[in-house]
Design an enzyme around this catalytic site. Structure first.
Site, PDB file in Angstrom:
ATOM      1  N   ASP A 113      32.640  46.991  48.991  1.00 54.43           N
ATOM      2  CA  ASP A 113      32.355  45.650  48.470  1.00 54.43           C
ATOM      3  C   ASP A 113      31.677  44.834  49.567  1.00 54.43           C
ATOM      4  O   ASP A 113      32.253  44.610  50.625  1.00 54.43           O
ATOM      5  CB  ASP A 113      33.663  44.982  48.049  1.00 54.43           C
ATOM      6  CG  ASP A 113      33.453  43.623  47.402  1.00 54.43           C
ATOM      7  OD1 ASP A 113      32.292  43.204  47.246  1.00 54.43           O
ATOM      8  OD2 ASP A 113      34.468  42.984  47.047  1.00 54.43           O
ATOM      9  N   HIS A 165      34.340  43.990  38.381  1.00 55.84           N
ATOM     10  CA  HIS A 165      35.039  43.603  39.602  1.00 55.84           C
ATOM     11  C   HIS A 165      35.281  42.097  39.602  1.00 55.84           C
ATOM     12  O   HIS A 165      34.354  41.308  39.389  1.00 55.84           O
ATOM     13  CB  HIS A 165      34.211  43.994  40.830  1.00 55.84           C
ATOM     14  CG  HIS A 165      34.924  43.795  42.133  1.00 55.84           C
ATOM     15  ND1 HIS A 165      35.844  44.701  42.611  1.00 55.84           N
ATOM     16  CD2 HIS A 165      34.863  42.799  43.046  1.00 55.84           C
ATOM     17  CE1 HIS A 165      36.312  44.273  43.778  1.00 55.84           C
ATOM     18  NE2 HIS A 165      35.734  43.111  44.060  1.00 55.84           N
ATOM     19  N   MET A 209      40.257  34.438  44.988  1.00 58.77           N
ATOM     20  CA  MET A 209      40.384  33.898  46.344  1.00 58.77           C
ATOM     21  C   MET A 209      41.224  32.628  46.316  1.00 58.77           C
ATOM     22  O   MET A 209      41.118  31.830  45.383  1.00 58.77           O
ATOM     23  CB  MET A 209      38.996  33.580  46.910  1.00 58.77           C
ATOM     24  CG  MET A 209      38.015  34.736  46.867  1.00 58.77           C
ATOM     25  SD  MET A 209      36.441  34.270  47.622  1.00 58.77           S
ATOM     26  CE  MET A 209      35.402  35.650  47.095  1.00 58.77           C
ATOM     27  N   ASP A 220      36.959  38.930  41.747  1.00 58.65           N
ATOM     28  CA  ASP A 220      37.419  38.451  43.047  1.00 58.65           C
ATOM     29  C   ASP A 220      38.260  37.200  42.882  1.00 58.65           C
ATOM     30  O   ASP A 220      37.769  36.170  42.423  1.00 58.65           O
ATOM     31  CB  ASP A 220      36.217  38.132  43.949  1.00 58.65           C
ATOM     32  CG  ASP A 220      35.445  39.375  44.356  1.00 58.65           C
ATOM     33  OD1 ASP A 220      36.061  40.265  44.970  1.00 58.65           O
ATOM     34  OD2 ASP A 220      34.243  39.461  44.058  1.00 58.65           O
ATOM     35  N   MET A 272      42.261  38.271  47.148  1.00 58.67           N
ATOM     36  CA  MET A 272      42.142  37.748  48.505  1.00 58.67           C
ATOM     37  C   MET A 272      43.092  36.569  48.607  1.00 58.67           C
ATOM     38  O   MET A 272      42.696  35.399  48.666  1.00 58.67           O
ATOM     39  CB  MET A 272      40.685  37.359  48.794  1.00 58.67           C
ATOM     40  CG  MET A 272      39.794  38.577  48.983  1.00 58.67           C
ATOM     41  SD  MET A 272      38.032  38.200  48.910  1.00 58.67           S
ATOM     42  CE  MET A 272      37.700  38.567  47.179  1.00 58.67           C
ATOM     43  N   SER A 322      30.249  42.566  40.409  1.00 55.61           N
ATOM     44  CA  SER A 322      31.173  41.504  40.779  1.00 55.61           C
ATOM     45  C   SER A 322      30.787  40.221  40.055  1.00 55.61           C
ATOM     46  O   SER A 322      29.716  39.656  40.298  1.00 55.61           O
ATOM     47  CB  SER A 322      31.131  41.261  42.287  1.00 55.61           C
ATOM     48  OG  SER A 322      31.860  40.097  42.610  1.00 55.61           O
ATOM     49  N   HIS A 364      40.433  42.187  42.728  1.00 56.21           N
ATOM     50  CA  HIS A 364      40.558  42.153  44.191  1.00 56.21           C
ATOM     51  C   HIS A 364      41.175  40.819  44.584  1.00 56.21           C
ATOM     52  O   HIS A 364      40.538  39.778  44.452  1.00 56.21           O
ATOM     53  CB  HIS A 364      39.159  42.341  44.792  1.00 56.21           C
ATOM     54  CG  HIS A 364      39.091  42.177  46.266  1.00 56.21           C
ATOM     55  ND1 HIS A 364      37.888  41.989  46.934  1.00 56.21           N
ATOM     56  CD2 HIS A 364      40.052  42.161  47.234  1.00 56.21           C
ATOM     57  CE1 HIS A 364      38.125  41.872  48.230  1.00 56.21           C
ATOM     58  NE2 HIS A 364      39.417  41.962  48.430  1.00 56.21           N
ATOM     59  N   MET A 411      35.699  46.459  52.866  1.00 57.19           N
ATOM     60  CA  MET A 411      34.785  45.330  52.851  1.00 57.19           C
ATOM     61  C   MET A 411      33.645  45.601  53.828  1.00 57.19           C
ATOM     62  O   MET A 411      33.880  45.935  54.992  1.00 57.19           O
ATOM     63  CB  MET A 411      35.507  44.049  53.258  1.00 57.19           C
ATOM     64  CG  MET A 411      36.626  43.612  52.323  1.00 57.19           C
ATOM     65  SD  MET A 411      36.061  43.250  50.642  1.00 57.19           S
ATOM     66  CE  MET A 411      34.945  41.868  50.941  1.00 57.19           C
TER      67      MET A 411
END
Length: 223
Positions: free
Chosen positions: A175, A35, A39, A37, A70, A10, A68, A139
């Site tokens: 994750d 990966h 957000m 993220d 979020m 990540s 991913h 998660m």
């Protein structure tokens, strides 16, 4: 059939001041996926990377970009992340009112679709979506920040999801708090893709290969 065990560093835990270098380093050190993220500061209490960053780092590796999101509502951003270079786009079960339509949109954009379950989200909420996803991400921390402690009570949920999936062509990803100590717990339960941030990036580029190898070896022994 046992699915291949994959390690997805990540980049949330990487040095953002040299993101391209960091991605090239983990690629060379043996990462299977990268990966990413994203957000929004709304669905989760943090703001990280948007599609422009994904586009900027895409030329630095040919590895799968496992993105991913979020974000809620997520639908307005799916096309932007797809065009930026995402290969897999995963969205939370709570990310919008019409999650089935959102997953269909991801596939229509030519990308693999993932569904994400927070620690407190019951697996029954996605049972009707199994034929619309390529990946289920569980998660093992509450989303929003890296470096949190692994939540072991998610392991029985991994087993139940593995049983639900059956022989479908679906990866099960973990994750949150993945280390050589926790990786065997989720691998034994049925997960085959392990996202690791702090456990990979600690120590700098000279340690990345050994850090990933330690996680991979511990997980493989438990399968």
């Amino acid at each position: 059939m046992t699915r291949p065990l994959l390690i997805a560093p990540s980049i949330l835990a990487s040095d953002f001041s040299k993101l391209g270098e960091e991605i090239r380093a983990v690629d060379a050190a043996g990462a299977d996926w990268i990966h990413i993220d994203a957000m929004d500061g709304h669905f989760v209490p943090n703001i990280t990377l948007g599609p422009d960053i994904v586009k900027a780092i895409r030329p630095h590796t040919k590895k799968i970009f496992d993105v991913h999101l979020m974000i809620a509502p997520v639908d307005p951003y799916l096309e932007a992340f797809a065009k930026a270079g995402a290969d897999i786009i995963s969205i939370h079960a709570e990310a919008g009112p019409h999650i089935h339509r959102s997953l269909q949109t991801i596939r229509k954009l030519g990308k693999k679709a993932g569904i994400v379950l927070n620690p407190g989200t019951h697996e029954a909420s996605i049972e009707h979506l199994l034929d619309d996803v390529d990946l289920i991400l569980l998660m093992t921390i509450n989303p929003g920040f890296g470096g949190q402690a692994f939540i072991p009570s998610v392991c029985p949920k991994v087993r139940r999801i593995k049983e639900m999936v059956g022989d479908r062509d679906i990866d099960i990803e973990i994750d949150g708090g993945v280390t050589p100590e926790t990786a065997p717990l989720v691998a034994e339960a049925g997960a085959n893709v392990l996202v690791a941030g702090s456990a990979v990036f600690k120590g700098g580029p000279s340690t990345y290969a050994a850090n990933m190898a330690a996680i991979r070896e511990a997980a493989e022994k438990a399968r």
